[in-house]
Design a protein around this motif. Structure first.
Motif, short mmCIF file in Angstrom:
data_model
loop_
_atom_site.label_atom_id
_atom_site.label_comp_id
_atom_site.label_asym_id
_atom_site.label_seq_id
_atom_site.Cartn_x
_atom_site.Cartn_y
_atom_site.Cartn_z
N LEU B 73 -39.94 -0.77 10.54
CA LEU B 73 -38.93 -1.08 8.99
C LEU B 73 -38.35 -0.73 8.86
CD1 LEU B 73 -42.98 1.92 7.92
CD2 LEU B 73 -41.65 -0.52 6.67
N ALA B 74 -38.13 0.48 10.03
CA ALA B 74 -36.30 0.81 10.27
C ALA B 74 -36.02 0.84 11.76
CB ALA B 74 -35.99 2.03 9.54
N LEU B 96 -32.75 -4.42 6.82
CA LEU B 96 -33.56 -3.50 7.29
C LEU B 96 -32.44 -2.34 7.62
CD1 LEU B 96 -35.81 -3.90 10.38
CD2 LEU B 96 -33.38 -4.87 10.29
N ARG B 317 -39.00 -2.16 3.36
CA ARG B 317 -38.06 -2.42 3.97
C ARG B 317 -36.71 -1.52 3.23
NH1 ARG B 317 -37.85 -7.18 8.67
NH2 ARG B 317 -38.91 -5.75 10.31
#
Ligand code: ATP
Ligand code: ATP
Ligand code: LEU
Ligand code: MG
Ligand code: MG
Lengths: 282, 374, 305, 239, 258
Positions: B73-74, B96, B317
């Protein structure tokens, strides 16, 4: 293609091209331990042409290749005055000087590197790699390639056979410079960043290892060597520092088992004979 | 999807291994805490690591891999300025958030949408140091600068920030003297420095370089004070500098006595690194920043209702990025911290070494976030 | 005064290079082998010396030892490592057919060992430099406002003494002759009754000893060791060796000192990063003028038609 | 028997160079091995000298099994090979090359013996301190033979010692061989100059494609018409 | 002498203080089978080196087809019609037999020919020519092998084939029969006779006197770097100086002068 895979393939492609650049001179008997210097020339050439002169991607890559070739051509003259280990170390010195100049030049970003504004994807690198592979295979199949290998084996005799040693060696250096320069330009565009620390002595050593472990006798050598060297560390990725340790062990083992490189002429002939009994005398 | 995946790009080898690798422990502590408390939106956090080997290109490759293959996600990291300067481009391309946990050169996130960092700018930190010197009226009639030219951050600091800031505070200084990351014999560089007999020698370099510098300075008979911004402010310098450390004054982005949470973190961190086989005398500011980064992400993800559903990866994201824009958070770094543009605003601590201990000389609160600046 | 101090700094720095350059030139001159493990032997002595003084012997065999026994063990390890290198590189190198790149074979294996030793240390101790402490407060000699490092002076003198002995030994003795013959045609040397596997290790023991001593002196002098110290000193030592001429022991001495002086003055006048350009640029220029270095002999040829 | 080779076998990968060869050399004997190019003569000598590892068979020297001994130890035992193609050390001087032959010996005799070689081969004397690389082909051959003599062996194996020597020197060489033999040195000789070889030798073996094709006294071999046809050539043909 | 192909005039050569050639003058007639003999160290190989341009003479001139070779680089001489073999075998160790032989063609190929991918064309003319010549020498069993491990005699023959591949007008052979047994020597002689019949001039250094006597009609003898005889093959057997220096008296009736 996954990001990781495409990343590995791109690095593989760049390394293969780089190795062919070194191979071309090694096939003619000149060990070039200055690979990093030539690659840096290509990478910085492309970076400056693109950042300062606004050249497009392909124009910059082509120009960087030419610059690499030109510098290979020019440096061949002083370097070819030396022989054997002296030559190995003269090429090494050359790379150190190139890197040193970059390091001291603000225009070239010094030790901070240059960040590219454009980038290329893996596909472009794959095409370039295929092109270089085909070219080198072609070259090695010509009488010119034979002459290069003759120069590698015995210069005085090659000379008496009518081979212009000097011309062959200079051509090999120029060609090697160009191919190495190409790898540098691709490198710059793929990673979007060139930094001088990357072009260090260890890199020169590694690429020479690709070639020597692959074998200098046939054009398969660099392909196998660079493949082996790029992929094994990836396969060993879990091991971190261990992977280089294992890698070192593999190098030593390789030299014990196949001192003339993984791919030798004998091996190629044997494989070829097995594939087509007709071409046994090839 | 069972877990919420965050990437972590960390230098586990190469020159930054020393300061960088322990951030693994810091992050794991935070993840453990969060997961023990039920995770985020009911799902545990999972960290996917990638070794950058201190190499910007590996960091970029890692970013690509984590973004494309791992579907994180990050990303926390990459660690240093050198790595971040390159890998941030990948963040922009892959869309992202990348939250660097140590890179501190000015301007690194400017003009970028997905590049963030939870560290304080070296320029600001050094300004705070000079302020303190002035406030305490420490002798500062003249200064010399020694910097490591082949480390990106040290180079920026030594050639740009120190000269400008020293001038701004009216301290005359000589031409910055370069050393290289691996130089071992500094005699030729240091000889002219000692010759001018300055009150201050401002050093920009990793802890090892600073150690070598001070050793050579003392060998040649220097009796002034060595100062620096954050680059060498690692608790381990106490051992590294040995008895030559006395009087050295520098900035840190974290101080264990700043709050009970900070002290607790510091203690747990020392234990956790020991388990990894790493000897740390205390948490480096980048460790505290890594720890807080995890909590920060957890907070934002909770606020944004992140599910980790691969089908919604792209939008989640984006949601994380949007969530970061006006978040305020508290942690071991301080209370109610926020981001100005992509950069966190953090406090600074002026540390001086006295009797072989870190001594807090002064502290500067985090700047307030100005919404108009971005 | 500053200039005098810098000359001293340069000579003392060069003293470190000299020992390693001589080790390089020995293996090249005697065995025609560019042994890239030499820098790591230097590093091993320092790092293992530090490790023994910090942790004691492995597997809890002892408490941390004092600096002298620690460094002695470090030097011993460098010699043992050097012998291991001999066992797995040179011994497999049989010059079957002479060609331009044949010296590449042991060279490549030695690069393999470079990685092995360096990463063994990195795995064991990480990449950070480590402080090496001796009981001496100040190892410097201060005269007339000049600072002179005592270990460096000692190092220089020891190197020169070893070098003098070696050059006589190799030029005159039966051993030297047998070694040179072995380097050229190992298969034929065996037919003369030369026990190649007994005498070649002698060269490697000398190499290990020289590098080990240099590494130990480095540790004492700079009070610090690191896994990268070998690379640092090694490349400069190579430059020194080439400047002096491959195989020329006194050439390596001169070359090492020239490199030290060049580095010092280059740094002094043009800054830290300039040394790389000046040292290697000087080398290129000298090779241009004298392709065999300052005192180089003729390389081994293939003989006549 | 000084040397007894039984069922010696040598393979190089796919090439079966020596196939179960048995031969003997008695104390004080001169024995010759003949055969076409590629018959395996050099391979056989190298295996006996220990320079190649045989893949089968045994070698007894001086009543002792030496099959497993290293090449350098065999030199100490008194078994010396003058290898094919001279193999002199071009990076050593002429004199140093000679002294390498005496590597296993020491003492004042060595110097005396070296002087004797110089007396016999004035060409070498003249180049004494020059690097051996400057010698002419024949001079290099003289050096190779002289070097082997300095080892003072019990059995000397010579692989084509007359290669590249001028007729006079060939004569001298064969005189020398006879002379040394008279002093008790045993000799195993491989020669393309078959007539002279059979003149000095008492017995001989003929190799074909690695295997023994014939053996007998020198006179028997010289008289065998089929051998003359295949290897020995005949006088009319050559004239 | 009518139409000499090679003319040596007052050739001298020294290395440092060592005089190796001194005032060497003789001609080689076009189409001749000419022997150059002399004791070891007489300077024969050195003379070959001077003729083929390995190093220049210190004095005197060398002419090929009437053209002074001074200043002509060694690599050009093969294209001018002169090829040689080597006393100490100098084949390319990493090239296969056929590749070694193909190298002999190098000087005859133009730049374009140099760029033809011969290796990828199994039936290329260049390869066929090399294989045919190997066949003619009875070396057809070896073409794909790497030369390094071949027996001495075989390698010696390959050297001759390689030189022939250059299609020279003048072929310089340095001890071609060394290492061959008498039967093989006879075969070599027959082959060289054929080569000579095709119009190639032979200049042969050789110590095998039966071979020399049966091949060459003209003999030049050197000793200590000087000419001591230059004349017919028949005459050399009677020349006292030659007998003294080279052939020796003892066996003159037997082997040497068979
Ligand atoms: N090192 C090697 N590797 C592979 N094959 C080899 C090697 N040495 C020799 N051979 C092969 O072994 C066979 C015998 O060779 P050898 O040299 O013993 O012959 P020879 O009788 O001495 O010939 P000559 O009279 O030409 O010297 C040949 O077919 C040769 O190609
Ligand atoms: N570079 C050199 N320096 C000194 N002397 C040399 C050099 N090259 C050759 N010589 C000497 O010159 C002489 C002639 O050598 P050359 O090789 O021409 O003899 P050759 O007639 O071919 O003898 P062979 O029949 O033995 O081959 C020899 O005595 C040799 O030692
Ligand atoms: C931990 C620090 C040495 C990293 C540094 N702040 C950088 O930006 O690279
Ligand atoms: Mg043989
Ligand atoms: Mg000759």
């Amino acid at each position: 293609m996954s990001g990781y895979l495409s990343g590995v393939i791109a690095i593989l492609g760049i390394n293969v091209i780089f190795a062919y650049g070194i191979f071309v001179t090694a096939a003619a008997g000149q060990l070039n331990l200055g690979g990093a210097g030539f690659q840096a020339i290509g990478a910085y050439g492309a970076a400056i042409l693109s950042l300062e002169f606004g050249l497009g991607i392909w124009a910059a890559i082509a120009a960087a290749t030419v610059i690499g070739g030109l510098i290979g051509f020019l440096i061949a003259f002083p370097i070819l005055r030396t022989r054997g280990v002296y030559m190995v170390l003269a090429t090494f010195a050359f790379a150190q000087v190139v890197v040193g100049i970059v390091l001291n030049s603000n225009y070239l970003g010094g030790s901070m590197g240059l960040i590219m504004s454009d980038y290329i994807e893996t596909g472009a690198i794959i095409w370039a790699t295929l092109g270089v592979i085909l070219f080198v295979f072609y070259l090695m199949s010509t009488p010119m390639g034979l002459a290069m290998r003759a120069v590698h084996d015995d210069e005085p005799v090659a000379d008496l056979m009518g081979v212009n040693n000097r011309a062959v060696q200079v051509a090999a250096f120029a060609l090697g410079g160009a191919i190495t320069g190409l790898s540098g330009a691709l490198y710059a565009y793929y990673f979007g960043f060139v930094e001088v620390q990357y072009f260090n002595a260890l890199l020169s050593i590694f690429v020479l290892l690709y070639v020597l472990i692959g074998g200098t006798q046939t054009a398969w050598g660099p392909l196998v060597g660079a493949g082996f060297f790029t992929l094994i560390p990836e396969a060993l990725r879990m091991g971190e520092d261990w992977r280089f340790l294992i890698f070192g062990v593999l190098i030593v083992a390789m030299m014990i088992l196949r001192p003339e490189g993984i791919v030798t002429r004998d091996a190629v002939d044997r494989i070829r004979a097995r594939l087509s009994p007709r071409a046994r005398d090839a | 999807q069972e877990t919420l995946k965050l990437g972590h790009i960390v230098p586990r080898s190469g020159p930054l291994k020393g300061p960088g690798e322990p951030s693994i422990a810091a992050i794991d502590i935070a993840v453990e805490e969060i997961n023990a408390a039920g995770g985020v939106n009911g799902k545990p956090l999972e960290i996917v690591r990638f070794d950058s080997a201190s190499d910007p290109k590996q960091a970029a490759l890692g970013a690509r891999t984590l973004a494309k293959d791992e579907g994180v996600l990050a990303i926390i990291g990459p660690f240093s300025t050198g790595e971040a300067a390159v890998a941030f481009n990948v963040a922009e391309r892959e869309k992202l958030v990348m939250m660097s946990n140590a890179s501190s050169a000015p301007g690194l996130t400017d003009g970028k949408e997905w590049a963030w960092r939870i560290t304080e700018d070296e320029g600001k930190q050094f300004t705070r140091l000079l302020e303190t010197l002035e406030k305490m009226d420490i002798p500062r009639a003249s200064a010399e600068i020694v910097y490591v030219s082949d480390e990106r951050i040290a180079n920026v600091v030594g050639t740009q920030l120190y000269p400008a800031l020293l001038e701004a505070y009216g301290i005359p200084h000589g031409e910055p003297v370069a050393i290289t990351y691996k130089s071992f014999d500094l005699a030729p560089q240091i000889a002219p420095v000692v010759q001018t007999d300055p009150d201050l020698v401002a050093v920009a370099g990793l802890p090892e370089n600073a150690a070598k510098t001070i050793r050579e300075l003392k060998r040649q008979g220097f009796d002034g004070r060595m100062i620096g911004s954050q680059v060498f402010s690692d608790p381990n310098i106490l051992e590294l500098f040995g008895d030559l450390a006395e009087g050295t004054t520098f900035m840190a982005g974290f101080h264990k006595d700043s709050s009970p949470e900070a002290a607790e973190f510091d203690a747990r961190f020392i234990e956790a690194t020991a388990e990894m086989g790493i000897r740390k005398l205390g948490a480096h500011h980048s460790d505290a920043q890594s720890y807080d980064a995890v909590h920060l992400f957890a907070k934002v993800m909770e606020e944004q209702g992140i599910t980790g559903d691969p089908a919604k990866l792209e939008e989640e994201r984006l949601a994380i990025r949007e969530g970061l824009k006006d978040v305020t958070f508290s942690g071991v770094l301080g209370e109610n911290l926020c981001f100005a543009g992509g950069d966190a605003e953090l406090p600074g601590y002026v540390i001086t070494i006295e009797n072989g201990e870190w001594k807090l000389m002064d502290s500067h609160p985090a700047d307030p976030c100005d919404d108009t600046a971005s | 005064m500053l200039i005098v101090q810098q000359v001293l700094n340069g000579l003392m720095l060069g003293g470190i290079y000299v020992a390693v350059a001589v080790a390089f030139t020995l293996t090249i001159g005697i065995l025609n082998f560019l042994n890239f493990t030499i820098p790591t032997l230097f590093m091993l002595a320092g790092m293992i010396g530090w490790s023994v003084s910090f942790y004691g012997l492995p597997f809890g065999m002892s408490e941390p030892l004092g600096w002298i026994p620690s460094l002695a063990i470090g030097i011993l390890c460098a010699i043992v490592a050097s012998l291991i290198v001999e066992r797995f590189t040179y011994r497999y190198f049989k010059a079957k057919h002479g060609d331009a790149t044949e010296h590449a074979i042991p060279l490549v294996s030695s690069l393999g060992f470079l990685l092995i030793f360096e990463y063994m240390i990195l795995i064991a101790h990480g990449s950070d430099p480590r402080g090496f402490h001796t009981p001496f407060g100040d190892l410097n000699w201060r005269v007339a406002g000049l600072v002179i490092s005592i270990p460096q002076v000692v190092g220089l003198i020891v190197s020169l003494a070893i070098v003098a002995g070696l050059s006589v030994l190799l030029a005159r003795s039966k051993l030297g002759r047998a070694l040179r013959a072995t380097a050229e045609k190992p298969d034929t040397a065996v037919l003369m009754g030369v026990e190649v596997n007994r005498i070649v290790p002698i060269v490697f023991i000398m190499t290990g000893l020289l590098c080990g001593l240099a590494g130990a002196l480095f540790a004492v002098n700079y009070g610090e060791v690191s896994p990268f110290m070998g690379e640092q000193v090694g490349t400069k030592a190579i430059a020194g060796m080439v400047l002096g001429g491959l195989g020329s022991v006194w050439g390596a001495v001169a070359g090492g000192l020239i490199v030290g002086l060049t580095e010092t003055f280059s740094i002094y006048f043009f800054g830290a990063t300039s040394a790389q350009v000046t040292i290697w640029g000087l080398l290129l220029v000298i090779l241009l003028i004298r392709p065999k270095g300052l005192f180089g002999h003729n390389a081994i040829g293939k003989g006549k038609f | 028997m000084l040397l007894e080779v039984a069922g010696l076998d040598l393979r190089y990968g796919a090439t079966h160079a020596v196939k179960g060869v048995s031969l003997t050399v008695g104390e004080g004997e001169i024995v010759t091995v003949l055969g076409a190019n590629g018959a395996g003569k050099s391979s056989l000598l190298k295996a006996i000298a220990g320079a190649e590892k045989p893949t089968g068979g045994t070698i007894q020297f001086n009543g002792r099994d030496i099959t497993g001994r290293g090449a350098s130890q065999r030199v100490r035992d008194g078994l010396v090979l003058v290898p094919e193609g001279r193999q002199i050390f071009v990076s050593l001087s002429v004199e140093e090359n000679l002294l390498m032959g005496a590597y296993t010996r020491s003492g004042a005799e060595v110097a005396r013996d070296a002087e004797e070689i110089f007396d016999r081969f004035p060409n070498l004397e003249a180049r004494r301190h020059a690097p051996a690389s400057v010698l002419s082909g024949g001079e290099q051959q003289m050096l190779a033979v002289g070097r082997a003599l300095l080892a003072r062996p019990k059995l000397m194996m010579l692989d084509e010692p007359s290669l590249g020597l001028s007729p006079i020197v060939v004569d001298q060489l064969f005189d020398l061989i006879a002379e040394l033999n008279a002093q008790g040195l045993s000799i195993l000789l491989v020669e393309q100059n078959t007539q002279m070889a059979l003149e000095v030798a008492s017995r001989g073996y003929v190799l074909e494609l690695g295997a023994l094709r014939a053996e007998g006294t020198a006179e028997e071999l010289a008289a065998d018409a089929s051998l003359v046809e295949a290897y020995l050539g005949n006088a009319e043909d050559a004239a | 002498m009518p139409d000499p192909i090679l003319e040596l005039d007052g050739v001298g050569k020294h290395f440092g203080g060592v005089v190796v050639l001194q005032d060497v003058s003789f001609h080689v007639a076009r189409g001749a089978r000419h022997a150059l003999i002399g004791p070891n160290g007489a300077g024969k190989t050195t003379l070959f080196n001077v003729i083929s341009g390995v190093f220049p003479p210190d004095e005197g001139t060398v002419k090929l087809n009437g053209r002074d070779l001074a200043g002509v680089p060694s690599r050009r001489r093969i294209a001018m019609g002169m090829a040689r073999s080597f006393q100490n075998i100098r084949l390319m160790p990493h090239l296969s037999v056929v590749e070694n032989v193909m190298l002999g063609q190098h000087a005859r190929q133009g730049l374009l020919g140099q760029l033809k991918p011969v290796g990828l064309l199994p039936q290329a003319r260049e390869r066929r020519a090399a294989l045919d010549l190997l066949d003619a020498f009875g070396l057809d069993a070896y073409p794909g092998q790497v030369v390094a491990n071949l027996p001495y005699g075989i390698r010696k023959k390959i050297e001759v084939v390689r030189a022939l591949m250059a299609e020279p007008e003048l072929l310089l052979l340095d001890e071609p029969a060394a290492g061959l047994n008498p039967t093989e020597t006879a075969a070599l002689r027959d082959f060289l006779m054929e080569v000579s019949a095709r119009g190639v001039t032979l200049l042969v250094v050789e110590h095998d006197m039966p071979f020399v006597n049966s091949l060459c009609e003209h003999v030049t003898v050197m000793n200590f770097g000087r000419l001591i005889y230059d004349g017919t093959a028949a005459g050399v057997r009677e020349d006292e100086a030659v007998l003294e220096a080279y052939l020796g008296h003892r066996r003159k009736g037997a082997t040497n002068a068979a």
